[in-house]
Design a protein around this motif. Sequence first.
Motif, mmCIF file in Angstrom:
data_model
loop_
_atom_site.group_PDB
_atom_site.id
_atom_site.type_symbol
_atom_site.label_atom_id
_atom_site.label_comp_id
_atom_site.label_asym_id
_atom_site.label_seq_id
_atom_site.Cartn_x
_atom_site.Cartn_y
_atom_site.Cartn_z
ATOM 1 N N SER A 63 0.817 -1.221 0.000
ATOM 2 C CA SER A 63 0.000 0.000 0.000
ATOM 3 C C SER A 63 0.846 1.264 0.000
ATOM 4 C CB SER A 63 -0.931 0.013 1.213
ATOM 5 O OG SER A 63 -0.185 0.095 2.413
ATOM 6 N N ASP A 64 2.172 1.135 0.191
ATOM 7 C CA ASP A 64 3.038 2.316 0.222
ATOM 8 C C ASP A 64 3.311 2.880 -1.164
ATOM 9 O OD1 ASP A 64 3.177 1.959 2.941
ATOM 10 O OD2 ASP A 64 5.143 0.990 2.926
ATOM 11 N N ARG A 65 3.069 2.086 -2.213
ATOM 12 C CA ARG A 65 3.339 2.524 -3.586
ATOM 13 C C ARG A 65 2.003 2.776 -4.288
ATOM 14 N NH1 ARG A 65 8.554 1.092 -5.287
ATOM 15 N NH2 ARG A 65 7.860 0.995 -7.469
ATOM 16 N N PRO A 66 1.804 3.980 -4.828
ATOM 17 C CA PRO A 66 0.502 4.301 -5.439
ATOM 18 C C PRO A 66 0.063 3.310 -6.505
ATOM 19 C CG PRO A 66 1.870 6.275 -5.245
ATOM 20 C CD PRO A 66 2.748 5.124 -4.880
ATOM 21 N N GLN A 67 1.030 2.776 -7.272
ATOM 22 C CA GLN A 67 0.654 1.883 -8.370
ATOM 23 C C GLN A 67 0.239 0.487 -7.896
ATOM 24 O OE1 GLN A 67 3.644 3.133 -7.623
ATOM 25 N NE2 GLN A 67 5.304 2.109 -8.740
ATOM 26 N N THR A 68 0.651 0.098 -6.685
ATOM 27 C CA THR A 68 0.295 -1.235 -6.191
ATOM 28 C C THR A 68 -0.712 -1.205 -5.045
ATOM 29 O OG1 THR A 68 2.234 -1.224 -4.718
ATOM 30 C CG2 THR A 68 2.493 -2.278 -6.888
ATOM 31 N N ALA A 69 -0.951 -0.037 -4.472
ATOM 32 C CA ALA A 69 -1.874 0.056 -3.322
ATOM 33 C C ALA A 69 -3.245 -0.548 -3.619
ATOM 34 C CB ALA A 69 -2.012 1.519 -2.882
ATOM 35 N N PRO A 70 -3.831 -0.347 -4.811
ATOM 36 C CA PRO A 70 -5.156 -0.931 -5.068
ATOM 37 C C PRO A 70 -5.159 -2.461 -5.102
ATOM 38 C CG PRO A 70 -4.666 0.860 -6.617
ATOM 39 C CD PRO A 70 -3.394 0.540 -5.918
ATOM 40 N N LEU A 71 -3.987 -3.074 -5.158
ATOM 41 C CA LEU A 71 -3.893 -4.530 -5.264
ATOM 42 C C LEU A 71 -3.902 -5.221 -3.906
ATOM 43 C CD1 LEU A 71 -0.976 -4.759 -7.897
ATOM 44 C CD2 LEU A 71 -3.438 -4.514 -8.326
#
Length: 281
Positions: A73-81
């Motif tokens: 969740s710390d990275r905007p591109q992976t947070a939704p995953l």
Amino acid sequence: TCEAFGGSAESAMGVAVAIELLHNFTLVHDDIQDQSHLRRHRLTVWSLWGEAQAINAGDALFAASHLALYTVSDRPQTAPLLARLARAFDRTTLAIVGGQTLDIENEGDPTVTPERYLQTITGKTSAIVEFSAWAGGFVAGGTESQLSDLAEFGLCTGLAFQIRDDLLGIWGSEAETGKTPADDLRRRKQTLPILELRREATNSERAGLDAFYAETDSSETEVAHLLDLLDRYRIRVQVEEEIRAYHDRANDALERVIPRGANDAADQLYALLDGLEHRTG
């Protein structure tokens, strides 16, 4: 797997660390359940610090694995995953525990079938490999069809790995495995070769096999007799064919989503698969 599909190692790092910590949690608790004194040529946690503290250590590793996973969740591109990854991660843990539960129930049970054994190792061994391959593709943005094939690749790789271990536990050389040949027989382990032998043997041979597994001590004459039976029924050949079939399934699943030579990461996956198929240690 993430890099093979164009993702970055950094985006998959939290999941990778979570998988490693989860794996070690299961090993710490597994060593307690099996009363194993050595793991990776070192004293196990429980044998050094006692069972109670080893349970605490395993529980802490389990919590730490989730903390690592949550860094997604710390990275905007992976947070939704994160939500889907977390659900799959916990389902994987339940599959591992389920497989371990079956493994304990199987001990000393002469009615265990090869099918039940495969069900056991699907959870105990293969589930975490299946999740690893799937998660790498998921973080990299793979399609649902690709993710399904990646999961198949991981599952079959894990099954082949465990069955190869079963083979080496009987026929592996001491120089390469670090274990005495036929050590699994002396330890009364109900691995796939023994289950296949029980299925093929005559009633009298099966009775002798059950009597051997009911003993606590064994003579080298008894071990030699079992090796002779395994050879007579060509059990090693059967097991080798099963390993090859799972490797073929794994290879086919991987080829459906990414070809050999596509990039360095894909080549590493294929090199891993090729090396595991023929490993002798």
